[in-house]
Write an enzyme that holds these catalytic residues in place. Structure first.
Site, PDB file in Angstrom:
ATOM      1  CG  ASP A 191      -2.076   0.995   1.074  1.00 40.00           C
ATOM      2  OD1 ASP A 191      -2.357   1.418  -0.062  1.00 40.00           O
ATOM      3  OD2 ASP A 191      -2.676   1.353   2.100  1.00 40.00           O
ATOM      4  CE  LYS A 194      -1.201   3.175  -4.333  1.00 43.88           C
ATOM      5  NZ  LYS A 194      -1.250   2.530  -2.998  1.00 43.88           N
ATOM      6  CG  ASP A 219      -5.679  -0.440  -0.983  1.00 43.11           C
ATOM      7  OD1 ASP A 219      -6.701  -0.765  -1.622  1.00 43.11           O
ATOM      8  OD2 ASP A 219      -5.656   0.514  -0.184  1.00 43.11           O
ATOM      9  CG  ASN A 220      -5.120   2.315  -3.328  1.00 42.54           C
ATOM     10  OD1 ASN A 220      -4.279   2.458  -2.441  1.00 42.54           O
ATOM     11  ND2 ASN A 220      -6.369   2.673  -3.155  1.00 42.54           N
ATOM     12  CD  GLU A 249      -8.071   4.667  -0.079  1.00 42.64           C
ATOM     13  OE1 GLU A 249      -6.896   5.038  -0.234  1.00 42.64           O
ATOM     14  OE2 GLU A 249      -8.520   3.608  -0.563  1.00 42.64           O
TER      15      GLU A 249
END
Length: 266
Positions: A191, A194, A219-220, A249
């Site tokens: 996280d 990226k 994540d993401n 989120e």
């Protein structure tokens, strides 16, 4: 004649200004890039200047004043309420947090690595579910974030299970075996930046830190996205992947998490 001309110009200017403001408001509400620009660049900078403190410090203050000390659920709830109602922040959040919880519980890890501590939200979510004597190492390159996370994690009462490693992931990962006595990682939560997802996953493999059955959760993967990681992980016969659709989120923007189970080398 001149007065009428001036009035016309002023009225046109006012109407034009109103239309611009309306258009900007609509753009911010409907476009995620505009929303993030407004939250992270415009609004946050103005608030930081006015209050003479960072958003992360305000999150710490909120937790310090409102959370029940030694109660991780209270700390998580406090952060979620603040970030959903007052200032958006890049925690994993309550919705995707449930996915994280589920996978941590299923994995039942003894040694966990988190890449990207930020204010300690996800570290607390993970640590509160760990069995006795399990440990979480979390890497954060930003000194301010690391310091704030340390305080919030202490308030939550899970600091006995969490070790914050300050620095860059590409520098710390190769040190995990010798310096931090990590034989293998059972669970890794990605996280952070990226663009580091793919190279850090490869680095974990090269350093021999993954065992058969090690679980990676990223994540993401939709917003802001990690295309190189997704390409690498889904086309790698050493990983078995599962996608969990969710939302960014504290927003209604589509996002997802990617679970990758390491099958081991041939």
């Amino acid at each position: 004649m001149i007065e009428n001309y001036i009035v016309t110009i002023l009225v046109s200017f006012v109407i034009g200004s109103i239309l611009v403001v309306v258009a900007l408001v609509k753009l911010v509400k409907t476009n995620i890039h505009a929303t993030m620009f407004w939250n992270e660049i415009v609004l946050e900078k103005i608030t930081n200047f006015v209050m003479d403190q960072s958003k992360e410090q305000r999150i710490l203050n909120t937790v310090s004043y409102n959370a029940i000390k030694g109660n991780p659920e209270s700390v998580l709830d406090c952060i979620d309420k603040y970030c959903s109602k007052s200032e958006w922040a890049m925690n994993v959040g309550d919705e995707k947090g449930l996915i994280l919880d589920k996978i941590v519980e299923e994995t039942n890890p003894s040694v966990v690595l988190e890449l990207g501590t930020y204010c300690g939200y996800s570290a607390i979510r993970i640590a509160r579910l760990l069995k006795p004597k399990a440990r979480l190492l979390t890497i954060e390159f930003n000194p301010e974030f690391a310091s704030i996370a340390k305080e919030i994690i202490e308030i939550a009462g899970v600091n006995d299970k969490v070790t914050i490693l300050e620095g860059h992931s590409e520098d710390i990962i190769p040190q995990l075996k010798k310096k931090y006595e990590v034989e293998k990682l059972d669970f890794v939560f990605l996280d952070h930046w990226k663009e580091r997802y793919a190279p850090d996953t490869i680095l974990l493999e090269e350093c021999g830190l993954l065992r058969k059955g090690s679980v990676l959760l990223a994540d993401n993967i939709i917003y802001p996205g990690a295309p190189e990681f997704i390409k690498y992980i889904r086309n790698n016969k050493h990983f078995e992947c599962t996608t969990f659709l969710s939302h960014l989120e504290y927003m209604k923007v589509e996002d997802a998490m990617e679970k990758a189970v390491y099958l081991g080398p041939e």
